[in-house]
Design a protein around this motif. Structure first.
Motif, PDB file in Angstrom:
ATOM      1  N   GLU A 252      -0.526   8.067   9.296  1.00 59.26           N
ATOM      2  CA  GLU A 252       0.155   6.564  10.118  1.00 59.26           C
ATOM      3  C   GLU A 252       0.851   5.518   9.750  1.00 59.26           C
ATOM      4  O   GLU A 252       1.123   5.009  10.066  1.00 59.26           O
ATOM      5  CB  GLU A 252      -0.151   7.197  11.139  1.00 59.26           C
ATOM      6  N   ASP A 253      -0.973   5.339   8.241  1.00 60.09           N
ATOM      7  CA  ASP A 253      -0.090   3.998   8.239  1.00 60.09           C
ATOM      8  C   ASP A 253       0.612   3.063   7.741  1.00 60.09           C
ATOM      9  O   ASP A 253       1.406   1.780   7.314  1.00 60.09           O
ATOM     10  CB  ASP A 253      -2.196   3.570   6.785  1.00 60.09           C
ATOM     11  N   VAL A 254       1.381   4.383   7.067  1.00 58.97           N
ATOM     12  CA  VAL A 254       2.636   4.019   5.869  1.00 58.97           C
ATOM     13  C   VAL A 254       3.671   4.789   6.238  1.00 58.97           C
ATOM     14  O   VAL A 254       4.946   4.769   5.750  1.00 58.97           O
ATOM     15  CB  VAL A 254       2.331   4.039   4.228  1.00 58.97           C
TER      16      VAL A 254
ATOM     17  N   GLY B  50       6.261  14.576   1.776  1.00 55.98           N
ATOM     18  CA  GLY B  50       7.005  13.321   1.115  1.00 55.98           C
ATOM     19  C   GLY B  50       6.010  11.818   1.234  1.00 55.98           C
ATOM     20  O   GLY B  50       5.769  11.257   0.081  1.00 55.98           O
ATOM     21  N   VAL B  51       5.814  11.989   2.329  1.00 54.53           N
ATOM     22  CA  VAL B  51       4.400  10.620   2.610  1.00 54.53           C
ATOM     23  C   VAL B  51       3.419  10.977   2.220  1.00 54.53           C
ATOM     24  O   VAL B  51       2.849  10.432   1.660  1.00 54.53           O
ATOM     25  CB  VAL B  51       4.120  10.405   4.433  1.00 54.53           C
ATOM     26  N   ASN B  52       2.545  12.466   2.177  1.00 56.37           N
ATOM     27  CA  ASN B  52       1.273  12.424   0.905  1.00 56.37           C
ATOM     28  C   ASN B  52       1.060  12.357  -0.501  1.00 56.37           C
ATOM     29  O   ASN B  52       0.887  12.105  -1.094  1.00 56.37           O
ATOM     30  CB  ASN B  52       0.520  13.712   1.838  1.00 56.37           C
ATOM     31  N   ALA B  53       2.886  12.357  -0.971  1.00 52.67           N
ATOM     32  CA  ALA B  53       2.517  12.887  -2.800  1.00 52.67           C
ATOM     33  C   ALA B  53       2.494  10.855  -2.837  1.00 52.67           C
ATOM     34  O   ALA B  53       3.001  10.468  -3.418  1.00 52.67           O
ATOM     35  CB  ALA B  53       3.973  12.988  -2.734  1.00 52.67           C
TER      36      ALA B  53
ATOM     37  N   GLN C 194      -2.839  -1.227  -3.750  1.00 51.54           N
ATOM     38  CA  GLN C 194      -2.502  -1.862  -1.942  1.00 51.54           C
ATOM     39  C   GLN C 194      -1.619  -0.970  -1.021  1.00 51.54           C
ATOM     40  O   GLN C 194      -1.750  -1.314   0.072  1.00 51.54           O
ATOM     41  CB  GLN C 194      -1.614  -3.322  -2.191  1.00 51.54           C
ATOM     42  N   GLN C 195      -0.912  -0.483  -1.329  1.00 52.85           N
ATOM     43  CA  GLN C 195       0.267   0.584  -0.973  1.00 52.85           C
ATOM     44  C   GLN C 195       0.981   0.125   0.442  1.00 52.85           C
ATOM     45  O   GLN C 195       0.991   0.322   1.504  1.00 52.85           O
ATOM     46  CB  GLN C 195      -1.168   1.792  -0.009  1.00 52.85           C
ATOM     47  N   LYS C 196       1.671  -1.513  -0.507  1.00 52.35           N
ATOM     48  CA  LYS C 196       2.159  -1.572   1.048  1.00 52.35           C
ATOM     49  C   LYS C 196       3.690  -1.189   0.899  1.00 52.35           C
ATOM     50  O   LYS C 196       4.780  -1.772   0.007  1.00 52.35           O
ATOM     51  CB  LYS C 196       2.573  -3.374  -0.420  1.00 52.35           C
ATOM     52  N   PHE C 197       3.920   0.000   1.497  1.00 51.30           N
ATOM     53  CA  PHE C 197       5.492   0.305   1.501  1.00 51.30           C
ATOM     54  C   PHE C 197       5.766   1.380   2.575  1.00 51.30           C
ATOM     55  O   PHE C 197       3.851   1.350   3.695  1.00 51.30           O
ATOM     56  CB  PHE C 197       5.376   1.578   1.008  1.00 51.30           C
ATOM     57  N   PHE C 198       6.400   1.163   3.753  1.00 52.45           N
ATOM     58  CA  PHE C 198       6.445   1.770   4.650  1.00 52.45           C
ATOM     59  C   PHE C 198       7.433   3.185   4.457  1.00 52.45           C
ATOM     60  O   PHE C 198       8.773   2.642   4.718  1.00 52.45           O
ATOM     61  CB  PHE C 198       6.579   0.671   5.915  1.00 52.45           C
ATOM     62  N   PHE C 199       7.353   4.730   4.961  1.00 53.63           N
ATOM     63  CA  PHE C 199       8.194   5.020   4.867  1.00 53.63           C
ATOM     64  C   PHE C 199       8.882   5.731   6.521  1.00 53.63           C
ATOM     65  O   PHE C 199       7.955   5.301   7.508  1.00 53.63           O
ATOM     66  CB  PHE C 199       8.534   6.839   4.702  1.00 53.63           C
ATOM     67  N   GLU C 200      10.293   5.559   6.863  1.00 48.94           N
ATOM     68  CA  GLU C 200      10.866   5.825   7.699  1.00 48.94           C
ATOM     69  C   GLU C 200      12.043   7.464   8.697  1.00 48.94           C
ATOM     70  O   GLU C 200      12.655   6.946   7.833  1.00 48.94           O
ATOM     71  CB  GLU C 200      11.124   4.873   8.843  1.00 48.94           C
ATOM     72  N   TYR C 201      11.189   8.541   8.784  1.00 52.44           N
ATOM     73  CA  TYR C 201      12.357   9.097   9.366  1.00 52.44           C
ATOM     74  C   TYR C 201      13.348   9.251  10.428  1.00 52.44           C
ATOM     75  O   TYR C 201      12.666   8.213  11.950  1.00 52.44           O
ATOM     76  CB  TYR C 201      11.339  10.692  10.080  1.00 52.44           C
ATOM     77  N   LYS C 202      14.437   8.940   9.769  1.00 46.69           N
ATOM     78  CA  LYS C 202      15.418   8.525  11.434  1.00 46.69           C
ATOM     79  C   LYS C 202      16.659   9.715  11.824  1.00 46.69           C
ATOM     80  O   LYS C 202      16.903   9.913  12.250  1.00 46.69           O
ATOM     81  CB  LYS C 202      16.383   7.776  10.933  1.00 46.69           C
TER      82      LYS C 202
END
Length: 227
Positions: free
Chosen positions: A147-149, A163-166, A176-184
């Motif tokens: 939920e952070d990314v 996919g997010v877990n991978a 740093q994990q500075k990315f964000f995935f958004e389900y549309k």
């Protein structure tokens, strides 16, 4: 070893045994590099039996030891070069893992040794990847939560959650994990970098996007349009 298994097994390794990469293994790597260079419009180069690039003060500060082999990740200057370098370079990292080799993405802790690589017109080096048989297999690092990314929730599909877990297993600069995935909705997913004072977020994003696509079986919508 499947790609999912390679994602789970891969950890960054900075210390290597004095074991040469065999001719057979180097041949497999070179063939894969040719394939990836063509697909990603990159100029990745395999450098073997060359220890000087990781003998400088930055390499020692970064705790690199015994690095005799590495990949030079380079390509023509372009807005999306770093993202492509991450996406396609990580394909080589996972392929190396399948060959029982260990790796580490390297942004600063290397020296550019003259005559070890070739750059074409308007090309630049993005980063290096150390390569070899590790003294250990590396260790897991502390990770952010899904939920952070991402906008993962109780109603997002399983493939998105996978996919997010991978993506959270992807190597990133200083973790740093500075990315964000958004389900549309439907099969649509977008991904973006998040601001970082450290940098390297575009490379990190490309790596995370590859992990996401492997685990989810879906393509990142905005990344595919960008290429």
């Amino acid at each position: 070893m499947t790609l999912i298994e390679a994602i789970e097994a891969r950890h960054s390794v900075r210390a290597y045994k004095d074991i040469p990469i065999s001719e057979e293994t180097s041949h497999l790597l070179k063939n894969k590099i040719d394939e990836i260079n063509a697909a990603g419009d990159l100029h990745i180069q395999l450098i073997l039996n060359e220890p000087k690039a990781f003998q400088g003060p930055l390499a020692k500060y970064g705790k690199f030891r015994g690095v005799n082999n590495y990949l030079v990740i380079s390509g023509r200057k372009a807005e999306d070069l770093n993202e492509r370098a991450g996406y396609y370079g990580e394909q080589l990292v996972l392929f190396a893992q399948q060959l029982s080799l260990n790796t580490c993405w390297v942004g600063l802790s290397y020296s550019k040794i003259p005559d070890t690589y070739v750059l074409g017109e308007n090309e630049k080096i993005v980063c290096y990847i150390s390569l070899g048989y590790g003294e250990t297999q590396g260790v897991s690092r502390r990770s952010k939560k899904p939920e952070d990314v991402s906008n993962v929730s109780g109603i997002t599909p399983k493939w998105f959650n996978d996919g997010v877990n991978a993506a959270l297993l992807a190597p990133t600069a200083v973790n740093q994990q500075k990315f964000f995935f958004e389900y549309k909705g439907g099969d649509k997913v977008t991904a973006r970098k998040v601001f970082s004072l450290i940098g390297y977020t575009e490379i990190d994003l490309g790596i995370a996007e590859l992990h996401f696509e492997i685990a989810s079986g879906k393509s990142i919508t905005n990344f595919r349009n960008f290429l």
